[in-house]
Design an enzyme around this catalytic site. Structure first.
Site, PDB file in Angstrom:
ATOM      1  N   ARG A  61       0.797  -1.093  -0.063  1.00 13.86           N
ATOM      2  CA  ARG A  61      -0.090  -0.049  -0.054  1.00 13.86           C
ATOM      3  C   ARG A  61       0.903   1.221   0.063  1.00 13.86           C
ATOM      4  NH1 ARG A  61      -3.267  -2.000   5.215  1.00 13.86           N
ATOM      5  NH2 ARG A  61      -1.037  -2.271   5.501  1.00 13.86           N
ATOM      6  N   SER A  77      -7.407  -3.850   7.488  1.00 17.31           N
ATOM      7  CA  SER A  77      -8.275  -4.700   8.058  1.00 17.31           C
ATOM      8  C   SER A  77      -8.282  -4.402   9.711  1.00 17.31           C
ATOM      9  CB  SER A  77      -8.057  -6.222   8.242  1.00 17.31           C
ATOM     10  OG  SER A  77      -8.155  -6.676   6.845  1.00 17.31           O
TER      11      SER A  77
END
Ligand code: PNS
Length: 170
Positions: free
Chosen positions: A97, A135
């Protein structure tokens, strides 16, 4: 380039729970391989405490990809490279990311290659829309009553809602 044998890749992780960022990586990986095993590390393998039991995480992934026959969702114990070798997977897929992910990912890639030279790690960049998504943030926001519906699929959202209650009205 043509291949004589189908290329199986493995996308390992905690997936607690699977987010749209993970889904985006799965879609990108499917463009590069014939079969993708989305593999949830079991508690015995992975020391992080979890929100959802490993079986529930696998069920959520199966539900999200129920129409994609090239995706298999399962859990694994022990070393990732041993699982990959047993399943005939020669590529590990990981999402990157941000630069902050890189050091840990690079270390794992080199260690996995040291453990089994037959494995190659491929890093995929998600859609920039998901570069801030994780998450752990989804869990935290859901636990505090925030709306995570744009970050996870409806089935995952339903499980978070039944775990934490409905999001706050705004
Ligand atoms: O989503 P995560 O928590 O970043 O995933 C980390 C994971 C599960 C991919 C990693 O911890 C792993 O591969 N665990 C399996 C055990 C193992 O093989 N450890 C040695 C890694 S070099």
């Amino acid at each position: 380039m043509t291949r004589d044998t189908p290329l199986t890749s493995i996308y390992p992780g905690s997936f607690d729970p699977i987010t749209k960022g993970h889904e985006d990586i799965v879609t990108r990986a499917l463009a590069l391989c014939d079969k993708l095993i989305v593999a949830v590390a079991s508690h015995a393998t992975h020391v992080k405490p979890g929100l959802f039991p490993v079986d529930a995480r696998v069920d959520m992934i199966r539900e999200v990809f129920r129409d994609e026959r090239r995706v298999e969702a399962t859990s694994f114990d022990g070393l990732l490279v041993d699982f990959a070798r047993d399943r005939g997977a020669s590529v590990i897929v990981r999402g990157l990311r941000a630069v902050s992910d890189f050091e840990y990912e690079f270390q794992m890639a080199l260690m996995n290659r040291q453990l089994w030279p037959g494995i190659e790690t491929v890093f995929l960049a998600p859609d920039s829309h998901y570069s801030y998504l994780s998450s752990s943030l989804v869990r935290e926001i859901a636990s505090l009553g925030g709306d995570v519906s744009e970050f996870v699929s409806p089935g995952v959202h339903a499980r978070l809602a039944s775990r934490f209650g409905q999001p706050n009205e705004t």
